[in-house]
Design a protein around this motif. Structure first.
Motif, short mmCIF file in Angstrom:
data_model
loop_
_atom_site.label_atom_id
_atom_site.label_comp_id
_atom_site.label_asym_id
_atom_site.label_seq_id
_atom_site.Cartn_x
_atom_site.Cartn_y
_atom_site.Cartn_z
N LEU A 167 72.13 143.21 60.56
CA LEU A 167 71.53 142.37 61.59
C LEU A 167 71.22 140.97 61.05
N ARG A 168 70.81 140.89 59.81
CA ARG A 168 70.56 139.59 59.19
C ARG A 168 71.86 138.81 59.02
N SER A 169 72.92 139.50 58.65
CA SER A 169 74.22 138.83 58.53
C SER A 169 74.71 138.32 59.88
N PHE A 170 74.46 139.12 60.92
CA PHE A 170 74.83 138.69 62.27
C PHE A 170 74.05 137.45 62.68
N ALA A 171 72.79 137.36 62.28
CA ALA A 171 71.98 136.18 62.59
C ALA A 171 72.52 134.95 61.87
N ILE A 172 73.05 135.11 60.66
CA ILE A 172 73.64 133.99 59.94
C ILE A 172 74.88 133.46 60.68
N VAL A 173 75.69 134.39 61.19
CA VAL A 173 76.87 133.99 61.96
C VAL A 173 76.45 133.24 63.22
N LEU A 174 75.42 133.73 63.91
CA LEU A 174 74.92 133.04 65.10
C LEU A 174 74.40 131.64 64.75
N LEU A 175 73.73 131.52 63.62
CA LEU A 175 73.21 130.22 63.20
C LEU A 175 74.34 129.22 62.98
N LEU A 176 75.40 129.67 62.32
CA LEU A 176 76.55 128.79 62.10
C LEU A 176 77.22 128.40 63.43
N ALA A 177 77.28 129.36 64.37
CA ALA A 177 77.87 129.06 65.68
C ALA A 177 77.04 128.04 66.44
N ILE A 178 75.72 128.14 66.37
CA ILE A 178 74.84 127.20 67.06
C ILE A 178 74.98 125.80 66.46
N ILE A 179 75.04 125.71 65.13
CA ILE A 179 75.23 124.41 64.48
C ILE A 179 76.57 123.79 64.89
N PHE A 180 77.61 124.63 64.94
CA PHE A 180 78.93 124.13 65.33
C PHE A 180 78.92 123.60 66.76
N LEU A 181 78.31 124.35 67.67
CA LEU A 181 78.24 123.92 69.07
C LEU A 181 77.42 122.64 69.23
N ALA A 182 76.35 122.50 68.45
CA ALA A 182 75.53 121.29 68.53
C ALA A 182 76.32 120.07 68.06
N ILE A 183 77.06 120.23 66.97
CA ILE A 183 77.85 119.10 66.47
C ILE A 183 78.95 118.72 67.46
N MET A 184 79.65 119.73 68.00
CA MET A 184 80.71 119.45 68.95
C MET A 184 80.17 118.81 70.22
N ALA A 185 79.02 119.25 70.70
CA ALA A 185 78.43 118.66 71.90
C ALA A 185 78.06 117.20 71.66
N ALA A 186 77.51 116.91 70.48
CA ALA A 186 77.13 115.53 70.18
C ALA A 186 78.36 114.63 70.08
N LEU A 187 79.41 115.11 69.42
CA LEU A 187 80.62 114.30 69.27
C LEU A 187 81.32 114.07 70.61
N LYS A 188 81.44 115.14 71.41
CA LYS A 188 82.11 115.00 72.71
C LYS A 188 81.34 114.07 73.64
N ASP A 189 80.02 114.19 73.64
CA ASP A 189 79.22 113.34 74.52
C ASP A 189 79.23 111.89 74.03
N HIS A 190 79.40 111.69 72.73
CA HIS A 190 79.47 110.32 72.21
C HIS A 190 80.79 109.65 72.61
N VAL A 191 81.87 110.42 72.64
CA VAL A 191 83.17 109.86 73.05
C VAL A 191 83.19 109.55 74.54
N SER A 192 82.73 110.53 75.33
CA SER A 192 82.71 110.35 76.78
C SER A 192 81.56 111.17 77.35
#
Length: 247
Positions: A167-192
């Motif tokens: 369960l702790r390993s699964f939480a690490i995967v979720l944390l990486l996914a949330i960071i990835f989505l935050a970065i992609m959202a910021a980059l996409k919104d900055h472009v358009s």
């Protein structure tokens, strides 16, 4: 299948016995019946040995049959996702936490609505649902909301959960996914403006589900009857007997 083979062997042995006693049966003679008897005996012995080996293998397989790590993880996740719905106190706590935690989002949405609702030079308000969600302040508030909520929920599972490593390993995967989505959202919104909306929605859903999984505790939110401290319901019969004394 084994019983069927044994019936055939018994029939063959009975046929050979009849032929050995010189009884006519389908044209067989005594010599052929002796060979058939020997063959049937060997088949019976091999079938018995095969069944013993099969039973030994099945017994060992059952002893070694332990639940897999994936099954344990899926069981823990399903319990944390479904069980809280049966506890109204946790559901109300979840709704209140989400409403209060997303205060920044509500403020940004209200500001965007008031700004777009003001009459423009043409005198026509420009308020639409798409225009509100494409506002930069709304996108930034949603980004900070799900990034903070999801990351803290993942860290809570990683730090607090000390019995289930999967369960702790699964939480690490979720944390990486949330960071990835935050970065992609910021980059996409900055472009358009508005292009990162799908990443914002995906990150928000994952963050909310992670909070739901991380904060649930069966013993903390279960409603214990008030009469438990007094020993149970007053209408329940008293255990034991009165020993012949009148009460």
């Amino acid at each position: 299948m084994t019983h069927f083979v044994r019936i055939l062997v018994f029939a063959a042995q009975w046929t050979c016995s009849c032929l050995a006693q010189k009884r006519p049966y389908n044209g067989f003679n005594v010599r052929r019946s002796a060979k058939l008897w020997s063959l049937a005996t060997k088949v019976d012995a091999e079938v018995s040995m095969g069944m013993k080996l099969f039973q030994i293998f099945r017994t060992k397989e059952r002893q070694d049959d332990t639940p897999s790590e994936w099954r344990i993880l899926m069981k823990a996740l399903s319990k944390r996702l479904i069980s809280p719905f049966g506890q109204p106190s946790y559901v109300f706590f979840f709704l209140a936490s989400m409403m209060i935690g997303a205060t920044g989002v509500w403020v940004a949405v209200a500001e965007a609505w008031l700004t777009l609702a003001a009459p423009s030079q043409t005198g026509i308000p420009q308020v639409t649902s798409s225009s509100i969600w494409q506002d930069p302040s709304v996108a930034k508030s949603i980004l900070t909301f799900f990034a903070g909520l999801g990351s803290l929920s993942c860290m809570q599972i990683i730090v607090v959960e000390d019995t289930q490593k999967n369960l702790r390993s699964f939480a690490i995967v979720l944390l990486l996914a949330i960071i990835f989505l935050a970065i992609m959202a910021a980059l996409k919104d900055h472009v358009s403006q508005g292009d990162g909306f799908i990443y914002l929605i995906s990150g928000t859903i994952i963050a909310v589900l992670t909070w739901w999984i991380a904060n649930w505790d069966d013993g903390k939110y279960s409603q214990v009857p008030a009469v438990e401290a007094l020993g149970g319901e007053l209408d329940d019969a008293v255990a034991g007997d009165n020993g012949g004394f009148k009460l």
